[in-house]
Design a protein around this motif. Structure first.
Motif, PDB file in Angstrom:
ATOM      1  N   LYS A  17       6.559   8.085  -1.926  1.00 24.24           N
ATOM      2  CA  LYS A  17       6.829   8.417  -0.549  1.00 24.24           C
ATOM      3  C   LYS A  17       7.702   7.369   0.105  1.00 24.24           C
ATOM      4  O   LYS A  17       7.856   6.265  -0.379  1.00 24.24           O
ATOM      5  CB  LYS A  17       5.516   8.527   0.212  1.00 24.24           C
ATOM      6  N   GLY A  18       8.304   7.759   1.199  1.00 25.30           N
ATOM      7  CA  GLY A  18       9.104   6.839   1.970  1.00 25.30           C
ATOM      8  C   GLY A  18      10.564   6.816   1.511  1.00 25.30           C
ATOM      9  O   GLY A  18      10.958   7.426   0.528  1.00 25.30           O
ATOM     10  N   VAL A  19      11.339   6.058   2.286  1.00 24.94           N
ATOM     11  CA  VAL A  19      12.771   5.938   2.022  1.00 24.94           C
ATOM     12  C   VAL A  19      13.004   5.232   0.696  1.00 24.94           C
ATOM     13  O   VAL A  19      13.884   5.616  -0.082  1.00 24.94           O
ATOM     14  CB  VAL A  19      13.458   5.173   3.175  1.00 24.94           C
ATOM     15  N   LEU A  20      12.225   4.211   0.412  1.00 26.78           N
ATOM     16  CA  LEU A  20      12.386   3.476  -0.837  1.00 26.78           C
ATOM     17  C   LEU A  20      12.113   4.369  -2.039  1.00 26.78           C
ATOM     18  O   LEU A  20      12.873   4.365  -3.012  1.00 26.78           O
ATOM     19  CB  LEU A  20      11.451   2.260  -0.852  1.00 26.78           C
ATOM     20  N   GLY A  21      11.092   5.175  -2.005  1.00 21.92           N
ATOM     21  CA  GLY A  21      10.743   6.066  -3.119  1.00 21.92           C
ATOM     22  C   GLY A  21      11.832   7.100  -3.359  1.00 21.92           C
ATOM     23  O   GLY A  21      12.212   7.371  -4.505  1.00 21.92           O
ATOM     24  N   VAL A  22      12.339   7.675  -2.251  1.00 26.19           N
ATOM     25  CA  VAL A  22      13.395   8.686  -2.385  1.00 26.19           C
ATOM     26  C   VAL A  22      14.670   8.039  -2.936  1.00 26.19           C
ATOM     27  O   VAL A  22      15.346   8.584  -3.813  1.00 26.19           O
ATOM     28  CB  VAL A  22      13.652   9.381  -1.032  1.00 26.19           C
ATOM     29  N   SER A  23      15.009   6.853  -2.438  1.00 27.97           N
ATOM     30  CA  SER A  23      16.214   6.159  -2.897  1.00 27.97           C
ATOM     31  C   SER A  23      16.108   5.784  -4.367  1.00 27.97           C
ATOM     32  O   SER A  23      17.071   5.929  -5.142  1.00 27.97           O
ATOM     33  CB  SER A  23      16.449   4.894  -2.069  1.00 27.97           C
TER      34      SER A  23
ATOM     35  N   VAL B 115      10.569   2.082 -12.959  1.00 26.43           N
ATOM     36  CA  VAL B 115      11.031   1.742 -11.610  1.00 26.43           C
ATOM     37  C   VAL B 115      10.510   2.757 -10.604  1.00 26.43           C
ATOM     38  O   VAL B 115      10.082   2.408  -9.492  1.00 26.43           O
ATOM     39  CB  VAL B 115      12.573   1.635 -11.566  1.00 26.43           C
ATOM     40  N   THR B 116      10.527   4.038 -10.960  1.00 21.67           N
ATOM     41  CA  THR B 116      10.044   5.089 -10.065  1.00 21.67           C
ATOM     42  C   THR B 116       8.546   4.925  -9.820  1.00 21.67           C
ATOM     43  O   THR B 116       8.072   5.103  -8.692  1.00 21.67           O
ATOM     44  CB  THR B 116      10.338   6.478 -10.671  1.00 21.67           C
TER      45      THR B 116
END
Length: 158
Positions: free
Chosen positions: A28-34, A21-22
């Motif tokens: 990068k970005g909000v999606l990657g951090v979340s 999933v990662t």
């Protein structure tokens, strides 16, 4: 042994799922951090899941058992102490009466009955033996005046 195998398989499966999933979400970005945060949470849950299934009830139940047993032990100890106290009072009163009778040159058998209250005072006395009227009068007065045993509770037999 099966429990350990299931635990290791669960942690490895969670790690593979998190890695996949990662990798798909990117770095990068909000999606990657979340996704990284959620993947980390999933891994923590997979690792500590055996701890969360442990029941601590039996760990603390022993304290309740000790408390209940302690109460019973205390009650038994108090009962034994009261019985020993009552026996001691009975023996002392009987010995006192026998000493007084011996001073009057009398042979008596004495049985002292104590009251049922916590003070355990002499309530009734049963006396038997050959005794002169004078000695009987002296003993009766002693029982009434010094020990507080009413004349109605002084039972003379024989």
């Amino acid at each position: 042994m099966d429990g350990i195998r299931e635990y290791v398989v669960g942690v490895v499966a969670a790690a593979l799922l998190c890695a996949a999933v990662t990798a798909l979400a990117g770095k990068k970005g909000v999606l990657g951090v979340s996704v990284k945060f959620l993947a980390g949470l999933l891994m923590v849950m997979a690792v500590i899941s055996p701890i969360s299934s442990i029941s601590f009830g039996h760990w603390f139940g022993w304290a309740e058992d000790i408390h209940a047993n302690g109460d019973q032990i205390v009650a038994d100890g108090e009962k034994m102490a009261m019985e020993a106290y009552r026996e001691s009072i009975t023996e002392q009163v009987e010995a006192y009466i026998l000493d007084e009778a011996k001073a009057l040159d009398c042979q008596l058998q004495v049985e002292v009955i104590l009251s049922n209250d916590n003070l355990a005072t002499p309530k009734r006395v049963v006396l038997s033996g050959n005794i002169s009227p004078y000695a009987k009068q002296v003993i009766t007065r002693l029982l009434t005046d010094e020990l507080g045993i009413a004349q109605e509770e002084q039972i003379w037999t024989g």
